[in-house]
Design an enzyme around this catalytic site. Structure first.
Site, short mmCIF file in Angstrom:
data_model
loop_
_atom_site.label_atom_id
_atom_site.label_comp_id
_atom_site.label_asym_id
_atom_site.label_seq_id
_atom_site.Cartn_x
_atom_site.Cartn_y
_atom_site.Cartn_z
N CYS A 111 -118.60 -21.96 -18.34
CA CYS A 111 -119.76 -21.54 -19.13
C CYS A 111 -120.55 -22.79 -19.46
O CYS A 111 -120.17 -23.90 -19.11
CB CYS A 111 -119.28 -20.88 -20.41
SG CYS A 111 -118.17 -19.52 -20.13
N ARG A 113 -124.21 -22.66 -14.70
CA ARG A 113 -122.78 -22.71 -15.05
C ARG A 113 -122.25 -21.34 -15.44
O ARG A 113 -121.05 -21.15 -15.61
CB ARG A 113 -122.56 -23.67 -16.21
CG ARG A 113 -122.95 -25.10 -15.95
CD ARG A 113 -122.73 -25.94 -17.18
NE ARG A 113 -121.35 -25.92 -17.59
CZ ARG A 113 -120.45 -26.77 -17.10
NH1 ARG A 113 -120.81 -27.67 -16.22
NH2 ARG A 113 -119.20 -26.71 -17.48
N TRP A 127 -119.94 -17.31 -18.28
CA TRP A 127 -119.37 -16.84 -17.02
C TRP A 127 -118.05 -16.21 -17.42
O TRP A 127 -117.11 -16.91 -17.79
CB TRP A 127 -119.15 -18.02 -16.07
CG TRP A 127 -118.73 -17.63 -14.68
CD1 TRP A 127 -119.53 -17.31 -13.63
CD2 TRP A 127 -117.38 -17.47 -14.21
NE1 TRP A 127 -118.78 -17.01 -12.52
CE2 TRP A 127 -117.45 -17.08 -12.85
CE3 TRP A 127 -116.12 -17.62 -14.79
CZ2 TRP A 127 -116.32 -16.85 -12.07
CZ3 TRP A 127 -115.00 -17.39 -14.01
CH2 TRP A 127 -115.11 -17.00 -12.67
N ASN A 135 -116.41 -23.31 -23.85
CA ASN A 135 -116.28 -23.33 -22.38
C ASN A 135 -114.84 -23.72 -22.10
O ASN A 135 -114.36 -24.75 -22.58
CB ASN A 135 -117.24 -24.33 -21.74
CG ASN A 135 -116.95 -24.48 -20.24
OD1 ASN A 135 -116.53 -23.51 -19.60
ND2 ASN A 135 -117.12 -25.67 -19.71
N GLY A 136 -114.13 -22.90 -21.31
CA GLY A 136 -112.74 -23.20 -20.96
C GLY A 136 -111.90 -21.94 -21.07
O GLY A 136 -112.42 -20.82 -21.15
N GLU A 159 -118.64 -25.50 6.68
CA GLU A 159 -119.68 -25.63 5.65
C GLU A 159 -120.79 -24.62 5.87
O GLU A 159 -121.28 -24.00 4.91
CB GLU A 159 -120.22 -27.06 5.66
CG GLU A 159 -121.35 -27.32 4.69
CD GLU A 159 -120.99 -27.06 3.23
OE1 GLU A 159 -119.79 -26.87 2.93
OE2 GLU A 159 -121.92 -26.99 2.40
N LYS A 198 -121.87 -21.82 3.07
CA LYS A 198 -123.24 -21.69 2.57
C LYS A 198 -123.70 -20.25 2.70
O LYS A 198 -124.26 -19.66 1.77
CB LYS A 198 -124.19 -22.62 3.35
CG LYS A 198 -124.02 -24.08 3.04
CD LYS A 198 -124.62 -24.49 1.73
CE LYS A 198 -123.77 -24.78 0.54
NZ LYS A 198 -122.47 -25.29 0.54
N GLU A 224 -121.67 -17.75 0.32
CA GLU A 224 -121.74 -17.90 -1.15
C GLU A 224 -123.13 -17.55 -1.70
O GLU A 224 -123.25 -17.28 -2.88
CB GLU A 224 -121.33 -19.29 -1.59
CG GLU A 224 -122.27 -20.41 -1.24
CD GLU A 224 -121.79 -21.74 -1.83
OE1 GLU A 224 -121.20 -21.76 -2.91
OE2 GLU A 224 -122.01 -22.77 -1.17
N HIS A 282 -106.97 -18.09 20.09
CA HIS A 282 -105.71 -17.85 19.38
C HIS A 282 -105.85 -16.75 18.33
O HIS A 282 -105.09 -16.68 17.39
CB HIS A 282 -105.24 -19.17 18.74
CG HIS A 282 -105.01 -20.23 19.75
ND1 HIS A 282 -103.92 -20.28 20.57
CD2 HIS A 282 -105.81 -21.27 20.14
CE1 HIS A 282 -104.00 -21.30 21.39
NE2 HIS A 282 -105.14 -21.92 21.16
N LYS A 321 -121.61 -23.41 -10.97
CA LYS A 321 -121.80 -24.69 -10.29
C LYS A 321 -120.57 -25.58 -10.41
O LYS A 321 -120.21 -26.28 -9.48
CB LYS A 321 -123.00 -25.42 -10.90
CG LYS A 321 -123.30 -26.77 -10.26
CD LYS A 321 -123.63 -26.62 -8.80
CE LYS A 321 -123.86 -27.93 -8.11
NZ LYS A 321 -124.03 -27.77 -6.64
#
Ligand code: AGP
Length: 609
Positions: free
Chosen positions: A2, A27, A74, A98-99, A483, A487, A490, A506, A604
C-alpha cells in the site's frame, strides 16, 4: 503493498496528502482514505476505488488542515471496501499501515475477549485497538504506541495521529519502506519519494525498529522500546529527482513515458559508472589481483529484475569467465544457500524494497557473502543494507510494468562484466574501447527502435483478440522472451509464456493452435538457423509468427509479421530486442482499454511476501 502519506506544517495538509496519495497509487489503488485535523477536531473520509472517489467525498472548499495522514490500499486482508479502507480509528487514534501483521488473528481474538469491537476484516485494525487499550491503562500516546508495536509480528510502516494529541504525528517502520521528507517549517512522510517530490528533495530513510515523532517544528527519531535510543544525526539524502520526473509530462501513460526515457536512463547509468566504479571495486576489495580469486557471483532478483539477472549471467560469463548463478529471490531465501569463499552476492531490484529480494540479501550476508545491489532508489533498504551499491540512474519508475529500470539494470551489468573482464586481463585496451563505444551507442539504437511505435501499434491492433501468446528466444534472447511475455500478461491480462526456442520440442509445441501468435526473437547471430527452424516448426502447425529481427530479408515468407531492429553487438542485443516487445505489450493493453500503469492485482513494489 500500500502507500501511506503524512503531513504536518503550515500549509494546508489536505491537497498535499491527496496529491501524495495519487503519486503512490501505483502501490495500491483499490480503496483509499484520509484523516486530518482542521482545528476543530479530526475528520476521516474513506472510499472504495481510486483516489478520485475519495476526492469526491472530501468537502470543498478544503478545510485548512494542519496535519493529516492518508492511505492508498492494495488489499491483503479483507476485500476492497470503504470499511476496510484505512485509516482505522479507535477512540480518536487513527492509523494507516503498509505491510502485514502476521499475528493479527491472535491479537484480534485477545482484544475481542476484552470487549473490543472490530469493524473491518483487516489485520491493521488491531493496531488502534492495541493503542486504545494501552492508553486506557494510563499510558500517554507515545508510550501506548511503543507498547502496541512491541506486540506486533510481521511488517509495518505506520502513520499515526490522535484527536487527543494535536500537532503531532508518529511514523514507525519495521520491514516496509518509510521515508521522511524535510520541508521548511513542515515535515512529510510517505512510503516512497515521489509522494513528496513536489515539496522537498531532502529525505531521511527510516530504518527498521525506528519511530519518528513529527511536529511542524522538528522531528525526533528513537528506536522502539521503552529504553529506545535516540537517533542523533540521521542521514539526510538529497535526491536529484524532480517532481516532473514523477509526472506523465504529456504522455498518455507513465509506462509509455518510461519506454521513451530509456535512451536517457541508460546514458545516465553509464555515466554513473564512470563516477563510482573505482570505489565500488575498492569496497568489494575487487582489486585487479583478487578478481582472479573471485570464484562465483550469485545474482538474485524477482520478476523483470530476474530477467535482467539472466542477461547479466550471459554477459559476465562470456566476457569475464566467472561462473554466475542466478536465482529467484523467493526460492533462494528458503533453501539454505551455500555461500563459498570469494563469492559476491548481487541483488537486482528497482525499488530496493522487494521483500523476497531483501530477505535473500540478508540471508547471503548472514552467511558471509560480500553483498552488492544494483538498485534504482537512493537510500532504499537494499541500498542501505548491501555492502556496495551500483545505482541505476533511471529516475523514478512509476508504471507497474518495469521498462527503463530493466534496460538500465542490463546496462549496469554490462559495465560490471566489462570491468571484471578488464581487471582479469581478458579485455585488452583495443577490445575494451570498442566494446565501450558500442555500449555508449546503445541509446541511439534504442531511439531508432522507438520510431517503430506506430508500426507496432498497427500490429497490436490485429492481436488484441488473442488468448495465448508464446515468446521464444535463444541464448541471451531467451530472457527477453521471458520479459516480453511478462510485459504482455501483466498489463493486458493475455496469457503469455516465454520459452527457450530449443525447448519447443520438449512439450510447449503441443500448445500451438491455428493463428496462435508466436513472437520469435531472431537476430542474425549464431542461433539464427536454430530459431529459424523453430519458426518453421510452429508455422507449419498454424502459428502466426511475429519475428523480431535485424535481418528481415532472411525471414521473408517465413514469418507473418516482421519487426526489425538495428544491428547491435551480440551481447547488447537485449537492449534493442526488448523495446519492440515493451511497445507491443503497451499498445495491445491500451487497445484493450486496460489500466496500463496500474494493472489489476499488481503493485509497483512487492514489499510483502
Ligand atoms: C516488472 O514489470 C514487474 N512489475 C515485477 O516483476 C518487478 O520487476 C518485480 O516485482 C521486482 O521488483 P524490484 O525490481 O523493485 O525488486
Amino acid at each position: 503493498m500500500c502507500g501511506i502519506v503524512g503531513y504536518i506544517g503550515h500549509n494546508n495538509a489536505l491537497p498535499i496528502l491527496l496529491d501524495g496519495m495519487k503519486r503512490l497509487e501505483y502501490r495500491g489503488y483499490d480503496s483509499s482514505g484520509i484523516a486530518y485535523r482542521n482545528g476543530k477536531g479530526m475528520e476521516i473520509y474513506k472510499a472504495k476505488g481510486r483516489i478520485n472517489e475519495l476526492e469526491d467525498i472530501v468537502p470543498l472548499p478544503f478545510d485548512h488542515a494542519t496535519e493529516g495522514i492518508g492511505h492508498t490500499r492494495w488489499a491483503t486482508h479483507g476485500a476492497p471496501s470503504t470499511i476496510n479502507a484505512h485509516p482505522h480509528c479507535v477512540d480518536g487514534v487513527a492509523v494507516v499501515h503498509n505491510g502485514i501483521i502476521e499475528n493479527y488473528r491472535e491479537l484480534k481474538a485477545e482484544l475481542i475477549t476484552e470487549g473490543h469491537i472490530f469493524m473491518s476484516e483487516t489485520d491493521t485494525e488491531v493496531i488502534p485497538h492495541l493503542i486504545s487499550r494501552s492508553m486506557k491503562k494510563g499510558l500517554p500516546l507515545y508510550e501506548a504506541i511503543l507498547e502496541s508495536i512491541s506486540s506486533l509480528r510481521g511488517s509495518f510502516a505506520l502513520g499515526i495521529m490522535s484527536d487527543n494529541d494535536p500537532s503531532v504525528l508518529y511514523a514507525a517502520k519495521q520491514g516496509s519502506p518509510l521515508v521522511v521528507g524535510y520541508g521548511e517549517g513542515e515535515f512529510f512522510f510517505a512510503s516512497d519519494i515521489p509522494a513528496m517530490l513536489n515539496h522537498t528533495k531532502r529525505f531521511l530513510f527510516l530504518e527498521d525498529g525506528q519511530i519518528c515523532t513529527l511536529t511542524a517544528k522538528e522531528i525526533d527519531i528513537h528506536t522502539f522500546g521503552k529504553n529506545g535510543t535516540p537517533v542523533k544525526e540521521p542521514a539526510i539524502v538529497e535526491v536529484d529527482w524532480t517532481a516532473s520526473m514523477a509526472e506523465k509530462d504529456g504522455y498518455d501513460h507513465f509506462m509509455l513515458k518510461e519506454i521513451y526515457e530509456q535512451p536517457r536512463a541508460i546514458a545516465d547509468t553509464l555515466s554513473e559508472w564512470n563516477d563510482c566504479s573505482g570505489s565500488l571495486f575498492e569496497n568489494l576489495q575487487l582489486t585487479v589481483r583478487n578478481t582472479f580469486g573471485l570464484r562465483r557471483l550469485h545474482i538474485v532478483a524477482c520478476g523483470t529484475s530476474y530477467h535482467a539477472a539472466l542477461i547479466g549471467r550471459c554477459i559476465i560469463e562470456e566476457l569475464a569467465r566467472i561462473p554466475v548463478s542466478v536465482e529467484i529471490a523467493s526460492e533462494y531465501r528458503y533453501r539454505q544457500p551455500i555461500i563459498e569463499h570469494d563469492t559476491i552476492f548481487i541483488s537486482i531490484t528497482q525499488s530496493g524494497e522487494t521483500a523476497d529480494t531483501l530477505a535473500a540479501q540478508k540471508e547471503a550476508k548472514g552467511r558471509g557473502a560480500k553483498t552488492m545491489t544494483i538498485c534504482n532508489v537512493v537510500g532504499s533498504t537494499a541500498a542501505r543494507e548491501a555492502d556496495v551499491v551500483l545505482y541505476t540512474r533511471a529516475g523514478p519508475e512509476i508504471g507497474v510494468a518495469s521498462t527503463k529500470a530493466f534496460t538500465s539494470q542490463v546496462a549496469a551489468l554490462c559495465l560490471l562484466a566489462i570491468s571484471l573482464a578488464s581487471n582479469r586481463g581478458l579485455l585488452m585496451n583495443g577490445d575494451l574501447r570498442v566494446l565501450m563505444n558500442q555500449l555508449h551507442a546503445i541509446p541511439e539504437l534504442i531511439e531508432k527502435v522507438l520510431k517503430k511505435s506506430t508500426e507496432i501499434q498497427e500490429l497490436a491492433a490485429t492481436l488484441t483478440g488473442a488468448r495465448d501468446f508464446l515468446y521464444i528466444g535463444r541464448g541471451i534472447n531467451y530472457p527477453i522472451a521471458l520479459e516480453g511475455a511478462l510485459k504482455l500478461k501483466e498489463i493486458s491480462y493475455i496469457h503469455a509464456e516465454g520459452y527457450p526456442g530449443g525447448e519447443m520440442k520438449h512439450g510447449s509445441i503441443a500448445l500451438i493452435e491455428d493463428g496462435m501468435p508466436v513472437v520469435a526473437l531472431a537476430p542474425m547471430t549464431c542461433h539464427f538457423d536454430k530459431i529459424l527452424s523453430n519458426i518453421e516448426e510452429v508455422r507449419a502447425r498454424g502459428a502466426r509468427v511475429i519475428a523480431i529481427t535485424d535481418e528481415p530479408g532472411a525471414l521473408a515468407h517465413k514469418a507473418d509479421d516482421i519487426i526489425t531492429f538495428p544491428a547491435a553487438h551480440p551481447l547488447f542485443l537485449p537492449f534493442v530486442t526488448v523495446v519492440p516487445l515493451q511497445l507491443l505489450a503497451y499498445h495491445i493493453a491500451v487497445l484493450k482499454q486496460c489500466d496500463v500503469d496500474r494493472p489489476r492485482n499488481l503493485a509497483k513494489s512487492v514489499t510483502v511476501e
